[in-house]
Design a protein around this motif. Structure first.
Motif, PDB file in Angstrom:
ATOM      1  N   ASP A  39       0.799  -1.244  -0.295  1.00  0.00           N
ATOM      2  CA  ASP A  39      -0.052   0.226  -0.219  1.00  0.00           C
ATOM      3  C   ASP A  39       0.680   0.991  -0.585  1.00  0.00           C
ATOM      4  O   ASP A  39       1.121   2.142  -0.992  1.00  0.00           O
ATOM      5  CB  ASP A  39      -1.426   0.307   0.737  1.00  0.00           C
ATOM      6  N   PHE A  40       1.947   1.295   0.752  1.00  0.00           N
ATOM      7  CA  PHE A  40       2.910   2.461   0.892  1.00  0.00           C
ATOM      8  C   PHE A  40       3.866   2.582  -0.174  1.00  0.00           C
ATOM      9  O   PHE A  40       3.642   3.943  -1.251  1.00  0.00           O
ATOM     10  CB  PHE A  40       3.798   2.483   2.392  1.00  0.00           C
ATOM     11  N   LEU A  41       3.897   1.522  -0.788  1.00  0.00           N
ATOM     12  CA  LEU A  41       4.545   1.518  -2.316  1.00  0.00           C
ATOM     13  C   LEU A  41       3.436   1.774  -3.546  1.00  0.00           C
ATOM     14  O   LEU A  41       3.606   2.303  -4.365  1.00  0.00           O
ATOM     15  CB  LEU A  41       5.138   0.391  -2.675  1.00  0.00           C
ATOM     16  N   GLU A  42       2.326   1.492  -3.813  1.00  0.00           N
ATOM     17  CA  GLU A  42       1.005   2.062  -4.101  1.00  0.00           C
ATOM     18  C   GLU A  42       0.850   1.258  -5.563  1.00  0.00           C
ATOM     19  O   GLU A  42       1.216   1.170  -6.806  1.00  0.00           O
ATOM     20  CB  GLU A  42       0.935   4.053  -5.017  1.00  0.00           C
ATOM     21  N   GLN A  43       1.362  -0.157  -4.988  1.00  0.00           N
ATOM     22  CA  GLN A  43       1.488  -1.126  -5.543  1.00  0.00           C
ATOM     23  C   GLN A  43      -0.056  -2.026  -5.285  1.00  0.00           C
ATOM     24  O   GLN A  43       0.916  -3.194  -4.625  1.00  0.00           O
ATOM     25  CB  GLN A  43       3.119  -1.750  -5.243  1.00  0.00           C
ATOM     26  N   HIS A  44      -1.140  -1.910  -6.276  1.00  0.00           N
ATOM     27  CA  HIS A  44      -2.218  -1.920  -5.560  1.00  0.00           C
ATOM     28  C   HIS A  44      -1.884  -3.702  -6.328  1.00  0.00           C
ATOM     29  O   HIS A  44      -2.565  -4.928  -6.092  1.00  0.00           O
ATOM     30  CB  HIS A  44      -3.319  -1.249  -6.109  1.00  0.00           C
ATOM     31  N   GLU A  45      -1.911  -3.640  -7.521  1.00  0.00           N
ATOM     32  CA  GLU A  45      -1.914  -4.281  -8.746  1.00  0.00           C
ATOM     33  C   GLU A  45      -1.100  -5.984  -8.239  1.00  0.00           C
ATOM     34  O   GLU A  45      -1.467  -6.883  -7.719  1.00  0.00           O
ATOM     35  CB  GLU A  45      -1.519  -4.185 -10.424  1.00  0.00           C
ATOM     36  N   GLU A  46       0.118  -5.294  -7.900  1.00  0.00           N
ATOM     37  CA  GLU A  46       1.080  -6.774  -7.494  1.00  0.00           C
ATOM     38  C   GLU A  46       1.418  -7.102  -6.090  1.00  0.00           C
ATOM     39  O   GLU A  46       0.636  -8.348  -5.959  1.00  0.00           O
ATOM     40  CB  GLU A  46       2.548  -5.749  -7.247  1.00  0.00           C
ATOM     41  N   ALA A  47       0.079  -6.138  -5.156  1.00  0.00           N
ATOM     42  CA  ALA A  47       0.026  -6.762  -4.606  1.00  0.00           C
ATOM     43  C   ALA A  47      -1.360  -7.661  -4.142  1.00  0.00           C
ATOM     44  O   ALA A  47      -1.653  -9.116  -3.751  1.00  0.00           O
ATOM     45  CB  ALA A  47      -1.228  -5.440  -2.757  1.00  0.00           C
ATOM     46  N   ILE A  48      -2.719  -7.845  -4.899  1.00  0.00           N
ATOM     47  CA  ILE A  48      -3.180  -8.182  -5.568  1.00  0.00           C
ATOM     48  C   ILE A  48      -2.736  -9.864  -6.109  1.00  0.00           C
ATOM     49  O   ILE A  48      -2.869 -10.858  -5.514  1.00  0.00           O
ATOM     50  CB  ILE A  48      -4.679  -7.253  -6.778  1.00  0.00           C
ATOM     51  N   ASP A  49      -1.981  -9.877  -7.057  1.00  0.00           N
ATOM     52  CA  ASP A  49      -1.733 -10.652  -7.389  1.00  0.00           C
ATOM     53  C   ASP A  49      -0.679 -11.919  -6.368  1.00  0.00           C
ATOM     54  O   ASP A  49      -0.264 -12.779  -6.413  1.00  0.00           O
ATOM     55  CB  ASP A  49       0.060 -10.825  -8.343  1.00  0.00           C
ATOM     56  N   TYR A  50      -0.255 -10.873  -5.478  1.00  0.00           N
ATOM     57  CA  TYR A  50       0.768 -11.363  -4.154  1.00  0.00           C
ATOM     58  C   TYR A  50      -0.111 -12.971  -3.571  1.00  0.00           C
ATOM     59  O   TYR A  50       0.053 -13.635  -2.695  1.00  0.00           O
ATOM     60  CB  TYR A  50       1.341 -10.509  -3.289  1.00  0.00           C
ATOM     61  N   LEU A  51      -1.559 -12.245  -3.213  1.00  0.00           N
ATOM     62  CA  LEU A  51      -2.391 -12.310  -2.377  1.00  0.00           C
ATOM     63  C   LEU A  51      -3.185 -13.436  -3.154  1.00  0.00           C
ATOM     64  O   LEU A  51      -3.650 -14.327  -2.489  1.00  0.00           O
ATOM     65  CB  LEU A  51      -4.202 -11.787  -2.388  1.00  0.00           C
ATOM     66  N   ASN A  52      -3.152 -13.585  -4.533  1.00  0.00           N
ATOM     67  CA  ASN A  52      -3.969 -14.468  -5.349  1.00  0.00           C
ATOM     68  C   ASN A  52      -2.807 -15.680  -5.550  1.00  0.00           C
ATOM     69  O   ASN A  52      -3.141 -16.679  -4.987  1.00  0.00           O
ATOM     70  CB  ASN A  52      -3.776 -14.124  -6.051  1.00  0.00           C
ATOM     71  N   MET A  53      -1.370 -15.329  -4.889  1.00  0.00           N
ATOM     72  CA  MET A  53      -0.345 -16.783  -4.584  1.00  0.00           C
ATOM     73  C   MET A  53      -0.689 -17.539  -3.728  1.00  0.00           C
ATOM     74  O   MET A  53      -0.807 -17.915  -3.137  1.00  0.00           O
ATOM     75  CB  MET A  53       0.641 -16.066  -5.514  1.00  0.00           C
ATOM     76  N   PHE A  54      -1.195 -16.068  -2.783  1.00  0.00           N
ATOM     77  CA  PHE A  54      -0.610 -16.745  -1.130  1.00  0.00           C
ATOM     78  C   PHE A  54      -2.420 -17.960  -1.514  1.00  0.00           C
ATOM     79  O   PHE A  54      -1.931 -18.906  -0.325  1.00  0.00           O
ATOM     80  CB  PHE A  54      -1.508 -15.413  -0.302  1.00  0.00           C
ATOM     81  N   LEU A  55      -3.390 -17.474  -1.632  1.00  0.00           N
ATOM     82  CA  LEU A  55      -4.785 -18.101  -2.092  1.00  0.00           C
ATOM     83  C   LEU A  55      -4.306 -19.019  -2.475  1.00  0.00           C
ATOM     84  O   LEU A  55      -5.755 -20.181  -1.823  1.00  0.00           O
ATOM     85  CB  LEU A  55      -5.579 -17.114  -2.503  1.00  0.00           C
ATOM     86  N   ASP A  56      -3.795 -19.454  -3.759  1.00  0.00           N
ATOM     87  CA  ASP A  56      -3.578 -21.320  -4.417  1.00  0.00           C
ATOM     88  C   ASP A  56      -3.516 -22.089  -3.271  1.00  0.00           C
ATOM     89  O   ASP A  56      -4.097 -22.465  -3.118  1.00  0.00           O
ATOM     90  CB  ASP A  56      -2.834 -20.760  -4.821  1.00  0.00           C
ATOM     91  N   LYS A  57      -2.662 -21.192  -1.972  1.00  0.00           N
ATOM     92  CA  LYS A  57      -1.981 -22.252  -0.758  1.00  0.00           C
ATOM     93  C   LYS A  57      -2.957 -22.460  -0.011  1.00  0.00           C
ATOM     94  O   LYS A  57      -2.879 -23.399   0.625  1.00  0.00           O
ATOM     95  CB  LYS A  57      -0.625 -21.665  -1.078  1.00  0.00           C
ATOM     96  N   ASN A  58      -3.599 -20.871   0.619  1.00  0.00           N
ATOM     97  CA  ASN A  58      -4.531 -21.267   1.438  1.00  0.00           C
ATOM     98  C   ASN A  58      -6.031 -20.682   0.752  1.00  0.00           C
ATOM     99  O   ASN A  58      -6.285 -19.465   1.355  1.00  0.00           O
ATOM    100  CB  ASN A  58      -4.091 -20.316   2.336  1.00  0.00           C
ATOM    101  N   PRO A  59      -6.728 -20.979  -0.238  1.00  0.00           N
ATOM    102  CA  PRO A  59      -7.658 -21.343  -0.720  1.00  0.00           C
ATOM    103  C   PRO A  59      -8.918 -20.021   0.554  1.00  0.00           C
ATOM    104  O   PRO A  59      -9.811 -19.785   0.583  1.00  0.00           O
ATOM    105  CB  PRO A  59      -8.389 -21.910  -1.251  1.00  0.00           C
ATOM    106  N   TYR A  60      -9.452 -20.607   1.659  1.00  0.00           N
ATOM    107  CA  TYR A  60      -9.501 -20.572   2.744  1.00  0.00           C
ATOM    108  C   TYR A  60      -9.676 -19.702   3.443  1.00  0.00           C
ATOM    109  O   TYR A  60      -9.771 -18.760   4.780  1.00  0.00           O
ATOM    110  CB  TYR A  60     -10.519 -21.837   3.611  1.00  0.00           C
TER     111      TYR A  60
END
Length: 465
Positions: free
Chosen positions: A178-199
């Motif tokens: 957020d501080f780096l204003e990298q919203h798209e990158e944050a979404i990409d990272y969270l989606n990778m995290f959710l691939d392993k932790n879908p719930y």
């Protein structure tokens, strides 16, 4: 380590220790018991009891490294850094491979704002320990202190690789994005995290917030729905979903989600406030004011609640009620500039000019230096016949607005009215140089000045040229 009721009922050492303190008897505990007791007190912020437990523990077990480390930790907390450093040096001679020595030494450097040195020591500790996640988190925090969000983010990610359930690290990763204003990158990272932790409801919640910041409200809505599927008691997801539904103009659905949060936990002023705003959008005014009043009853310090009530009555031109509630707000927080601005405007509308002037004066005193505040206060002072005070007010404004035609025309009018024609002509010329068509200010506020022959001639000349 935390102690539960069942442990205490089983005569757990904590109960014996606290009983010992009350009776002044000295009982024996093994070093592990003392460590657990100290850890319990530290986790619960009971520093004085932790210090007693450490002292008694070291009296009985003077060679215990862990109890010495607890003593050092408390000394650092109390800013007794020299004594902590001396004890660490002694412990290092005995146990140069103990990672906790490096961690506490890093803590001292951190307290002294030497974050690069703290990171260096933590990286050494990393080579000596199996508890990687905790140290990666500490390194991440040191980088945050240095405003190095890129490296902080990297270390919090490493922390999550070791411990996927460390939601504190996950929040810190997103904070860096957020501080780096990298919203798209944050979404990409969270989606990778959710691939392993879908719930993982926390990750879905954070995805929703990123889409919300990007104004992609439908995607945000879907993310909050997944968070709710993952945990149907997750209040934050319902609340954020309500905010998205408001943005989409679906106010009834937003109200339903805020209503759910009230059923899951104690009512919050924020939920009441949002429901009031939704009812206002639906033109259900009686329900809107009901929820605004519930907001301030739940949390009298929430200024948005008082402002919502005041603005509600102001919009309806019910200035008496607006004034009643803004006065109540000021009685609770007399240093809130937003309250004083409304107090001044409402009194001005009611033609209570002395109170209005007091409101604008207080607004300026609290640091609200908007041009409109200075000008309105000036006009009120003119109305009250306080011409010298009006001049002083405008010269204070000039410090912030040196080329304001509105200030110059007012100063011209004031000086002519005060019989100081030389100063009047000086400011009139300044005003005409800036924008002659603003002469309407002079016409409205100072009609006699506007009719003066010398003033008329200067205005005509300026408009021709």
């Amino acid at each position: 380590m935390k102690f539960n009721q069942e442990h205490e009922e089983d005569n757990f050492p904590l109960t014996r220790f606290e009983s010992m303190l009350k009776t002044n008897d000295v009982l024996f505990f093994d070093s592990d018991d003392f460590e657990n007791i100290v850890n319990h007190y530290l986790e619960n912020g009971k520093i004085a009891l932790a210090k007693k437990a450490v002292k008694l523990g070291l009296d009985q077990h003077p060679s215990s490294s862990n109890l010495k480390l607890f003593k050092i930790e408390i000394l650092i907390f109390e800013n007794k850094l020299e004594e902590a450093d001396r004890l660490l040096a002694e412990l290092y001679e005995l146990e140069p491979q103990n990672e906790e020595v490096y961690i506490q030494k890093a803590n001292i450097y951190s307290k002294q704002d030497d974050h690069p040195k703290a990171i260096e020591l933590l990286e050494t500790a990393l080579e000596l320990t199996d508890a990687d996640a905790d140290i990666y988190s500490l390194i991440g925090m040191e980088y945050l202190f240095m405003d190095d969000f890129q490296n902080a983010k990297f270390n919090f990610m490493k922390c999550l690789e070791v411990d996927e359930d460390d939601y504190s690290a996950l929040y810190n990763v997103i904070y860096c994005f957020d501080f780096l204003e990298q919203h798209e990158e944050a979404i990409d990272y969270l989606n990778m995290f959710l691939d392993k932790n879908p719930y993982c409801e926390v990750a879905w919640h954070q995805v929703g917030k990123q889409y919300f910041d990007l104004k992609k409200y439908k995607k945000a809505l879907a993310a909050y729905d997944f968070a709710i599927i993952s945990d149907d008691t997750f209040i934050g997801a319902y609340f954020e979903k309500g905010k998205v539904l408001e943005k989409l103009g679906r106010y009834n659905e937003a109200i339903e989600n805020y209503q759910i949060t009230l059923g899951l936990d104690d009512p919050t002023s924020f939920a009441y406030l949002r429901m009031g705003k939704c009812y206002q959008k639906l033109h259900c005014d009686d329900l809107a004011i009901t929820y605004f009043l519930k907001t301030v009853k739940e949390d009298p310090l929430l200024d948005k609640g008082w402002i919502a009530i005041t603005d509600y009555y102001t919009k309806k031109m019910d200035y008496q009620n607006a004034l009643y509630y803004i006065n109540k707000a000021i009685n609770i927080d007399g240093d809130n500039v937003l309250y004083w601005k409304r107090y001044a405007k409402i009194n001005n509308r009611l033609k209570f000019y002395e109170e209005a002037e007091r409101g604008y004066s207080k607004t300026l005193e609290l640091g609200n230096y908007e041009l409109d505040t200075w000008l309105t206060r000036c006009d009120i002072l003119i109305n009250l016949g306080e011409l010298e005070a009006a001049v002083t007010n405008l010269f204070e404004a000039i410090e912030f607005y040196s080329d304001s035609v509105q200030i110059e025309f007012r100063l011209a009018g004031l000086y002519f009215t005060l019989g100081q024609d030389d100063k009047g002509h000086f400011h009139l010329e300044n005003a005409l140089r800036l924008e002659p068509d603003y002469d309407i200010i002079l016409e409205e506020l100072f009609p006699f000045v506007y009719a003066k022959r010398s003033v008329v001639q200067k205005i005509k000349k300026a408009k021709k040229s």
